[in-house]
Motif scaffolding. Structure first.
Motif, short mmCIF file in Angstrom:
data_model
loop_
_atom_site.label_atom_id
_atom_site.label_comp_id
_atom_site.label_asym_id
_atom_site.label_seq_id
_atom_site.Cartn_x
_atom_site.Cartn_y
_atom_site.Cartn_z
N ALA A 30 5.98 -2.19 4.39
CA ALA A 30 5.39 -2.04 3.06
C ALA A 30 4.86 -3.38 2.54
O ALA A 30 3.81 -3.44 1.89
N GLN A 74 1.52 -4.07 4.17
CA GLN A 74 0.44 -3.15 3.84
C GLN A 74 0.09 -3.09 2.36
O GLN A 74 -1.01 -2.68 1.99
N ALA A 75 1.02 -3.49 1.50
CA ALA A 75 0.80 -3.36 0.06
C ALA A 75 -0.37 -4.22 -0.41
O ALA A 75 -0.49 -5.38 -0.04
N GLN A 76 -1.21 -3.64 -1.23
CA GLN A 76 -2.36 -4.38 -1.77
C GLN A 76 -1.96 -5.28 -2.93
O GLN A 76 -2.62 -6.28 -3.21
N ASP A 77 -0.88 -4.92 -3.62
CA ASP A 77 -0.41 -5.73 -4.73
C ASP A 77 1.06 -5.42 -4.98
O ASP A 77 1.66 -4.57 -4.32
N ARG A 78 1.64 -6.11 -5.95
CA ARG A 78 3.07 -5.96 -6.23
C ARG A 78 3.42 -4.55 -6.70
O ARG A 78 4.45 -3.99 -6.33
N GLN A 121 1.99 -1.74 -5.94
CA GLN A 121 2.03 -0.80 -4.82
C GLN A 121 3.28 -1.01 -3.97
O GLN A 121 3.89 -0.04 -3.51
N LEU A 122 3.67 -2.26 -3.78
CA LEU A 122 4.89 -2.54 -3.03
C LEU A 122 6.10 -1.93 -3.74
O LEU A 122 6.96 -1.31 -3.10
N THR A 171 6.16 0.63 -5.65
CA THR A 171 6.10 2.08 -5.48
C THR A 171 6.66 2.49 -4.12
O THR A 171 7.43 3.45 -4.01
N HIS A 172 6.29 1.75 -3.07
CA HIS A 172 6.81 2.03 -1.74
C HIS A 172 8.33 1.88 -1.70
O HIS A 172 9.05 2.73 -1.14
#
Length: 203
Positions: free
Chosen positions: A159, A162-166, A168-169, A171-172
């Motif tokens: 995660a 692959q995460a585009q930003d904090r 999104q991370l 959320t994962h």
């Protein structure tokens, strides 16, 4: 770890952040740390050795912080938040402020697989330790404790990559947390687990 080794690793962090791993030299590390080349080479044979030292120290500090807070953190959800925070979230935040972040990541991945695997195993072990009281519930759900711990560690690390930003991370990580709680606490699956008002993770 000795004070001298810590000083060298602090210097390496600054140098690698400033110039990137590929463009940094052992001479640069000597200058930043204020030590002679012989002193540096007595502790670290090359940049790969320095990178392994950085991974080991990061893991040591993260595990120590997790253990120091576990006794004060009885809730399984909060314990998972604590592990995710120290295991991946803090590193993600640090990398985001590093000018040569991609170069640093590539340097670590290219030269330090053994140290990365040792680090991963230590995090898998502490995840398994936190989940072990819920082993009967996990087994009833068809989940093996060791396999689940490995999955959580691996998925969290993926995660980060692959995460585009904090956001999104987070959320994962929250999804991983919820899946784990649903299996460990099936009686509570009909309600949302208690979470931090901000994002469900410790800052």
């Amino acid at each position: 770890m000795s004070e001298l080794e810590a000083t060298i690793l602090d210097a390496a962090t600054h140098v690698f952040s400033r110039y990137g791993v590929q463009r940094s030299s052992m001479v640069d590390l000597c200058k930043e740390a204020g030590v002679s080349r012989q002193t540096l080479y007595n502790r670290f044979r090359n940049k790969d050795d320095v990178l392994r030292g950085l991974i080991g120290r990061y893991t040591d500090l993260a595990i120590a912080e997790i253990r120091s807070e576990l006794d004060r953190t009885p809730d399984i959800g909060d314990r998972l938040d604590l592990i995710f925070d120290r295991m991946v979230l803090r590193g993600f935040d640090t990398i985001q402020t590093t000018p040569n972040a991609q170069d640093f990541i590539e340097g670590v991945n290219a030269t330090s697989q053994d140290a990365l695997e040792q680090s991963a195993e230590r995090f898998r072990s502490i995840i398994a330790e936190v989940l072990s009281p819920y082993q009967p519930q996990l087994a009833a759900a068809g989940l093996d404790l060791s396999a689940l711990s490995a999955c959580l560690q691996y998925s969290a690390k993926c995660a980060v990559m692959q995460a585009q930003d904090r956001a999104q991370l987070l959320t994962h990580l929250q999804t991983l947390r919820q899946l784990c709680l649903t299996a460990a606490l099936p009686q509570a699956s009909g309600r949302s687990p208690q979470r931090n008002d901000d994002h469900g993770h410790r800052a």
